[in-house]
Motif scaffolding. Structure first.
Motif, PDB file in Angstrom:
ATOM      1  N   UNK A 101      45.299  45.705  32.801  1.00  0.00           N
ATOM      2  CA  UNK A 101      46.140  45.849  31.612  1.00  0.00           C
ATOM      3  C   UNK A 101      47.532  46.330  31.981  1.00  0.00           C
ATOM      4  N   UNK A 102      47.630  47.372  32.771  1.00  0.00           N
ATOM      5  CA  UNK A 102      48.909  47.968  33.100  1.00  0.00           C
ATOM      6  C   UNK A 102      49.754  47.062  33.995  1.00  0.00           C
ATOM      7  N   UNK A 103      49.143  46.401  34.902  1.00  0.00           N
ATOM      8  CA  UNK A 103      49.897  45.592  35.878  1.00  0.00           C
ATOM      9  C   UNK A 103      49.788  44.100  35.624  1.00  0.00           C
ATOM     10  N   UNK A 104      49.102  43.693  34.577  1.00  0.00           N
ATOM     11  CA  UNK A 104      48.919  42.272  34.274  1.00  0.00           C
ATOM     12  C   UNK A 104      48.334  41.519  35.485  1.00  0.00           C
ATOM     13  N   UNK A 105      47.370  42.157  36.105  1.00  0.00           N
ATOM     14  CA  UNK A 105      46.715  41.580  37.280  1.00  0.00           C
ATOM     15  C   UNK A 105      45.391  40.947  36.875  1.00  0.00           C
ATOM     16  N   UNK A 106      45.045  39.924  37.622  1.00  0.00           N
ATOM     17  CA  UNK A 106      43.741  39.284  37.394  1.00  0.00           C
ATOM     18  C   UNK A 106      42.719  39.968  38.283  1.00  0.00           C
ATOM     19  N   UNK A 107      41.792  40.650  37.663  1.00  0.00           N
ATOM     20  CA  UNK A 107      40.833  41.485  38.381  1.00  0.00           C
ATOM     21  C   UNK A 107      39.428  40.997  38.075  1.00  0.00           C
ATOM     22  N   UNK A 108      38.613  40.983  39.127  1.00  0.00           N
ATOM     23  CA  UNK A 108      37.202  40.672  38.974  1.00  0.00           C
ATOM     24  C   UNK A 108      36.390  41.668  39.768  1.00  0.00           C
ATOM     25  N   UNK A 109      35.402  42.275  39.140  1.00  0.00           N
ATOM     26  CA  UNK A 109      34.599  43.311  39.775  1.00  0.00           C
ATOM     27  C   UNK A 109      33.124  43.010  39.529  1.00  0.00           C
ATOM     28  N   UNK A 165      33.053  43.168  35.673  1.00  0.00           N
ATOM     29  CA  UNK A 165      34.248  43.216  34.834  1.00  0.00           C
ATOM     30  C   UNK A 165      35.207  42.146  35.368  1.00  0.00           C
ATOM     31  N   UNK A 166      35.871  41.448  34.430  1.00  0.00           N
ATOM     32  CA  UNK A 166      36.870  40.450  34.791  1.00  0.00           C
ATOM     33  C   UNK A 166      37.930  40.432  33.713  1.00  0.00           C
ATOM     34  N   UNK A 167      39.186  40.322  34.168  1.00  0.00           N
ATOM     35  CA  UNK A 167      40.287  40.262  33.201  1.00  0.00           C
ATOM     36  C   UNK A 167      40.241  38.962  32.422  1.00  0.00           C
ATOM     37  N   UNK A 168      39.737  37.884  33.049  1.00  0.00           N
ATOM     38  CA  UNK A 168      39.564  36.619  32.334  1.00  0.00           C
ATOM     39  C   UNK A 168      38.071  36.331  32.259  1.00  0.00           C
ATOM     40  N   UNK A 225      36.147  32.123  36.720  1.00  0.00           N
ATOM     41  CA  UNK A 225      37.538  31.777  36.969  1.00  0.00           C
ATOM     42  C   UNK A 225      38.099  32.577  38.150  1.00  0.00           C
ATOM     43  N   UNK A 226      37.745  33.856  38.188  1.00  0.00           N
ATOM     44  CA  UNK A 226      38.211  34.689  39.302  1.00  0.00           C
ATOM     45  C   UNK A 226      37.644  34.180  40.625  1.00  0.00           C
ATOM     46  N   UNK A 268      36.645  31.076  41.324  1.00  0.00           N
ATOM     47  CA  UNK A 268      37.282  29.802  41.671  1.00  0.00           C
ATOM     48  C   UNK A 268      38.667  30.033  42.263  1.00  0.00           C
ATOM     49  N   UNK A 269      39.407  30.942  41.687  1.00  0.00           N
ATOM     50  CA  UNK A 269      40.741  31.243  42.216  1.00  0.00           C
ATOM     51  C   UNK A 269      40.634  31.836  43.628  1.00  0.00           C
ATOM     52  N   UNK A 270      39.632  32.676  43.825  1.00  0.00           N
ATOM     53  CA  UNK A 270      39.422  33.273  45.154  1.00  0.00           C
ATOM     54  C   UNK A 270      39.084  32.196  46.199  1.00  0.00           C
ATOM     55  N   UNK A 271      38.256  31.225  45.814  1.00  0.00           N
ATOM     56  CA  UNK A 271      37.893  30.156  46.744  1.00  0.00           C
ATOM     57  C   UNK A 271      39.094  29.295  47.107  1.00  0.00           C
ATOM     58  N   UNK A 272      39.933  28.968  46.084  1.00  0.00           N
ATOM     59  CA  UNK A 272      41.129  28.176  46.352  1.00  0.00           C
ATOM     60  C   UNK A 272      42.079  28.936  47.262  1.00  0.00           C
ATOM     61  N   UNK A 273      42.175  30.218  47.057  1.00  0.00           N
ATOM     62  CA  UNK A 273      43.085  31.028  47.852  1.00  0.00           C
ATOM     63  C   UNK A 273      42.611  31.116  49.317  1.00  0.00           C
ATOM     64  N   UNK A 274      41.342  31.351  49.527  1.00  0.00           N
ATOM     65  CA  UNK A 274      40.823  31.449  50.894  1.00  0.00           C
ATOM     66  C   UNK A 274      40.825  30.096  51.593  1.00  0.00           C
TER      67      UNK A 274
END
Length: 221
Positions: A37-45, A57-60, A64-65, A67-73
């Protein structure tokens, strides 16, 4: 005064361990929410309890988190991973090349056996004929070499047998000579021994007084 670092260890007491897990889990989930919330970060826990219960917990959303992690790696492949991919690609190329060579060898083998010649041109047929003639020449040369080697071995064996035959013949002739010599010696001994017996032994029987050359006539009473 500098305090030493406290070494973290597993809590042995089950009740205390469960209480600590609940507190730290809630605090971690709260921090993740605040960060998003404070940093507008996409977080997945994602958290699994010791008993296997899931907390997340996930911001979205978690998918989705992830999938984004897989694309990034995938975009940031490590050097060792790049080398591994290159090795796999090289192995695939070598395998394909070997398979192609095997197919060519199988086709050449069939043609040498007289199969699959329908698609061959005149030049290809002549080349196959030339290869066969060369192969036959090599095979015949090898056959003649084997014949020569066998003849040499047979000659050596013949020489050995002849030498053994000569040795046995000489041995046999020596035995015959010694046997003849032994027989001749026995015959000589028998002849000389028989004459001596006749001269020494009186074989005639005489009854009466001993013979005297001075008595010319018998005495009369």
């Amino acid at each position: 005064m500098v305090r030493g670092k406290t070494q973290m260890r597993r809590i042995e007491n089950a009740t205390s361990r469960q209480v600590t897990f609940s507190k730290r889990r809630n605090g971690l989930l709260k921090k993740a929410f605040e960060l998003s919330v404070l940093c507008d970060a996409e977080v997945g826990l994602i958290i699994f309890s010791p008993r296997g219960k899931l907390y997340e917990f996930a911001s979205s959303s978690i998918p989705e988190v992830l999938d984004r992690y897989k694309r990034h790696t995938k975009d940031k492949v490590q050097p060792d991973q790049i080398q591994s991919v290159e090795d796999i690609q090289h192995t695939k190329q070598e395998t394909a090349s070997l398979m192609k060579k095997i197919e060519l060898l199988e086709s050449s083998k069939r043609k040498l056996l007289g199969d699959g010649l329908g698609s061959c041109s005149l030049e290809e047929v002549k080349q196959i004929e030339k290869q066969l003639e060369q192969s036959v020449g090599i095979i015949r040369a090898r056959k003649m070499q084997v014949y020569r080697e066998q003849m040499e071995r047979l000659k050596e064996k013949e020489k050995t047998l002849l030498a053994e035959n000569v040795m046995l013949r000489e041995k046999f002739e020596g035995l015959e000579d010694r046997r003849k010599s032994s027989r001749q010696t026995e015959d000589v001994i028998c002849i000389s021994g028989g004459g001596s017996d006749k001269s020494d032994v009186e074989t005639e029987l005489f009854i009466g007084p001993p013979h005297d050359s001075r008595i010319t006539r018998p005495l009369l009473n």
